[in-house]
Design a protein around this motif. Structure first.
Motif, short mmCIF file in Angstrom:
data_model
loop_
_atom_site.label_atom_id
_atom_site.label_comp_id
_atom_site.label_asym_id
_atom_site.label_seq_id
_atom_site.Cartn_x
_atom_site.Cartn_y
_atom_site.Cartn_z
N ARG A 327 1.43 -17.81 0.68
CA ARG A 327 2.15 -16.66 1.24
C ARG A 327 2.83 -17.11 2.51
O ARG A 327 2.19 -17.72 3.38
CB ARG A 327 1.17 -15.53 1.52
CG ARG A 327 1.87 -14.29 2.05
CD ARG A 327 0.92 -13.13 2.17
NE ARG A 327 0.03 -13.29 3.31
CZ ARG A 327 -0.93 -12.42 3.62
NH1 ARG A 327 -1.15 -11.36 2.86
NH2 ARG A 327 -1.69 -12.60 4.67
N ASP A 330 2.66 -14.11 7.57
CA ASP A 330 2.57 -12.65 7.65
C ASP A 330 1.95 -12.29 8.99
O ASP A 330 0.80 -11.89 9.08
CB ASP A 330 1.70 -12.11 6.49
CG ASP A 330 1.61 -10.59 6.50
OD1 ASP A 330 2.41 -9.96 7.21
OD2 ASP A 330 0.73 -10.05 5.82
N ARG A 353 7.03 -7.26 11.24
CA ARG A 353 5.85 -7.84 10.58
C ARG A 353 6.26 -8.58 9.34
O ARG A 353 7.27 -8.24 8.72
CB ARG A 353 4.99 -6.67 10.08
CG ARG A 353 3.73 -6.43 10.48
CD ARG A 353 2.84 -5.69 9.46
NE ARG A 353 2.03 -6.61 8.67
CZ ARG A 353 1.06 -6.21 7.86
NH1 ARG A 353 0.76 -4.95 7.74
NH2 ARG A 353 0.37 -7.10 7.17
N MET A 424 4.46 -9.90 -2.48
CA MET A 424 3.34 -8.97 -2.33
C MET A 424 3.94 -7.57 -2.50
O MET A 424 4.93 -7.25 -1.85
CB MET A 424 2.76 -9.04 -0.91
CG MET A 424 2.15 -10.33 -0.49
SD MET A 424 0.42 -10.53 -0.93
CE MET A 424 -0.39 -9.15 -0.22
N GLU A 426 3.08 -4.32 -1.37
CA GLU A 426 2.10 -3.72 -0.45
C GLU A 426 2.72 -2.65 0.43
O GLU A 426 2.07 -2.12 1.32
CB GLU A 426 1.43 -4.80 0.40
CG GLU A 426 2.38 -5.73 1.13
CD GLU A 426 1.67 -6.84 1.88
OE1 GLU A 426 0.45 -6.77 2.09
OE2 GLU A 426 2.36 -7.81 2.26
N ASP A 450 -2.77 -3.12 2.56
CA ASP A 450 -1.57 -2.55 3.18
C ASP A 450 -1.00 -1.42 2.34
O ASP A 450 -0.49 -0.45 2.90
CB ASP A 450 -0.51 -3.64 3.41
CG ASP A 450 -0.80 -4.38 4.71
OD1 ASP A 450 -1.08 -3.70 5.71
OD2 ASP A 450 -0.78 -5.61 4.70
N ARG A 460 -5.09 0.70 8.88
CA ARG A 460 -6.15 0.09 8.07
C ARG A 460 -7.36 -0.30 8.91
O ARG A 460 -8.45 -0.46 8.40
CB ARG A 460 -5.63 -1.12 7.29
CG ARG A 460 -5.08 -2.21 8.15
CD ARG A 460 -4.31 -3.23 7.32
NE ARG A 460 -5.13 -4.36 6.98
CZ ARG A 460 -4.68 -5.45 6.36
NH1 ARG A 460 -3.41 -5.50 5.98
NH2 ARG A 460 -5.45 -6.46 6.10
#
Ligand code: PEP
Ligand code: MG
Length: 571
Positions: A327, A330, A353, A424, A426, A450, A460
């Motif tokens: 990934r 992030d 983000r 992703m 999300e 997420d 979260r």
């Protein structure tokens, strides 16, 4: 506490598992500051940096990259300008160097304590550890050391930093009990990734423990027992043995491919962050690495990493040819990094983000894609973009991939030209647009943490939702079902990662919704595989249908709890 009188304490369970071994109380030998320092601040600083260099080299050589990264951050803190300024102010006021460091540390920690962020609070813990080492060097006092540890112990300390563990033989450390610390402290995360049971935030147990006397801890419930009677010790030894046998049995079963009771093969992949966790992924027989979080590369450092080819190749070597999904960075939200300037935002989770950040600072993305591509010449790699919210973002990310490919081709460097690219899913917008995104992706991975956060408009890490089951909210379930269905229609593989993937309550539900690829931390693989082996897909489809027709998360939870009671025998 008198020996032989059983005392039970409760702290925070930070890393699950049971441990029973003699306590090893690691208390600082440094007395209160007030004595004259026997060297200058500058000398102590240089010596500490040399010590860090040695530890970092040893940890890197041993593949303990996560710990090395933390020490790298500590090393950088030694030269921190703010620290230097504050110490110099103390020296000008006539303080002894050790007292000046102590005062500077106190002031800076007070400043950090005002920021409402776990991450920043952790930086204060890091700073205290660095300053404590500086003071010991200034006063030429010996630091407590774990270097000579030769027998199995439970480590007991007020605070412990990865620097303390750097010289230890980890096989001797059966458990950790700390007075301080939180679930998000480095040491808690490290204990979890190393599979060492740990309890943090338990000051009374630390006061009560005596070196050499047996101590028991349960890293799931946070319970610590000292002053064990002979009878209690025998009982606990039996519990620890049974738990060990259960874990071994699960681990043995986990080596077999995962199939449901009626024979449907299910992929169980791992989420990892470095070569050490890659090793765990192999030990626990993951089918592949479904998520390599690359944030670790950027944590705890003041300057950007270069093309960290070596990091990816080390992981590839551990995995021995197995596929891994990297990934791209992030960072942002609750995961800031000192080396990447992010403008101060009111709502960082809704701000710069993931891919949004790297598209705004494309030199970071390009550098990372080049490294990933170069590693792809030697390993089976696919790339995943986090926090995609629109087709434009995906197209922009893919354009940077094309740029990286062109550059490498011009430089004559080898790479896999057909490297697979996925996203992703999300963010709700990506979920709703997944039919439009699918033709541009080779795979999807649903990020349940997420996705639940953004669908429910609830932080979260906050406390506004019950811990149990935010991802079991009917709205989240409907969206997950929709993404799974669209992916199946488009014929692209779709996995699911995040907490939901490893929650045993959610396993039948997810199987019933059609999920055939779970991505979990390596240590969660045995229990997940065991859960899957008990389940029948027909029954799972019925459970999923019922869950999807529930009106509230509470109803879903009750349904799943009832189903679980029927499939899992009481222990
Ligand atoms: C998720 O969001 O579910 C996920 C796996 O990503 P992270 O927890 O790293 O944000
Ligand atoms: Mg996420």
């Amino acid at each position: 506490m008198k020996g032989g009188i059983l005392v039970v304490f409760t702290g925070i369970g930070a890393s699950s598992g049971l441990a029973l071994a003699p306590a090893f109380c690691l208390t600082s030998k440094r007395g209160p500051v007030g004595r004259a320092s026997s060297r200058s601040f500058e000398e102590a600083r240089e010596q500490l940096k040399r010590q860090y260099d040695q530890s970092i080299a040893a940890l890197t050589g041993a593949g303990r990259r996560a710990e090395a990264e933390v020490l790298l951050c500590h090393r950088e803190m030694v030269s921190d300008v703010l620290l230097e300024e504050r110490v110099n102010q103390g020296l000008i006021q006539g303080l002894d160097p050790a007292a000046a460091v102590e005062k500077a540390c106190h002031i800076l920690c007070q400043m950090l304590a005002q920021v409402n962020s776990d991450y920043i609070r952790q930086r204060a813990e890091d700073l205290k550890d660095v300053c404590s080492r500086l003071i010991s060097l200034l006063c030429q006092e010996e630091l407590p050391s774990l270097a000579g540890l030769e027998r199995e112990v439970v480590l007991v300390a007020h605070q412990l930093s990865p620097a303390d563990l750097a010289t230890a033989d980890l096989a001797c450390i059966k458990g950790i009990v700390l007075a301080g610390g939180t679930l998000t402290s480095h040491i808690a995360i490290l204990a979890c990734s190393l599979g060492i049971p740990a309890v943090v935030g338990c000051p009374h147990a630390v006061e009560a423990a005596k070196s050499g006397e047996p101590l028991f801890l349960d890293g799931a419930s946070g319970k610590v027992e000292c002053g064990l009677t002979h009878r209690r010790k025998t009982e606990l030894a039996r519990l620890v043995k049974e738990e060990g046998e259960r874990v071994c049995q699960l681990a043995q079963q986990a080596l077999l491919p995962s199939v449901t009771a009626d024979g449907l093969p299910i992929r169980v992949e791992s989420s990892i962050s470095d070569s050490r966790t890659a090793q765990k992924s192999v030990e626990y027989a993951a089918d592949a690495v479904g998520l390599l979080r690359t944030e670790f590369l950027f944590h705890n450092r003041e300057s950007l990493p270069g093309e960290e080819l070596q990091y990816y190749l080390e992981i590839a070597r551990q995995l021995g040819g197995q596929r891994f999904t990297i990934r791209t960075l992030d960072i942002g939200g609750d995961k800031p990094s000192p080396c990447i300037p992010i403008p101060k935002e009111e709502n960082p989770f809704l701000g710069t983000r993931g891919i949004r950040l790297t598209l705004r600072q494309p030199e970071i993305l390009l550098c990372q894609l080049r490294a990933i591509l170069r590693a792809s010449a030697q390993a089976d790699i696919q790339v995943m973009y986090p926090m995609i919210t629109s087709l434009e973002e995906l197209q922009a990310a893919k354009q940077w991939m094309d740029t990286a490919k062109k550059q490498l081709a011009q430089e004559g460097l080898p790479f896999d030209p057909a490297i697979r690219e996925g996203i992703m899913v999300e963010v709700p917008s990506a979920a709703l647009l997944c039919d439009l995104l699918a033709p541009h992706c080779d795979f999807f991975s649903i990020g349940s943490n997420d996705l639940a956060q953004y669908l429910l408009a609830a932080d979260r890490n906050g406390e506004c939702l019950p811990q149990l089951g935010s991802y079991l909210h009917p709205a989240v379930l409907r969206v997950i079902q929709m993404v799974l269905d669209r992916a199946a229609e488009e014929g692209i593989p779709c996995s699911l990662c995040g907490e939901m993937a490893k929650d045993p309550l959610a396993t039948p539900l997810l199987l019933g919704m059609g999920l055939t690829n779970f991505v979990v931390t390596p240590a969660a693989i045995p229990a997940l595989k065991e859960g899957i082996s008990r389940l029948d897909t027909g029954a799972c489809r019925r459970i999923a249908r019922q869950a999807l027709s529930c009106s509230t998360a509470g109803e879903v939870v009750r349904l799943l709890q009832m189903e679980r009671e029927q499939t899992v025998p009481a222990r």
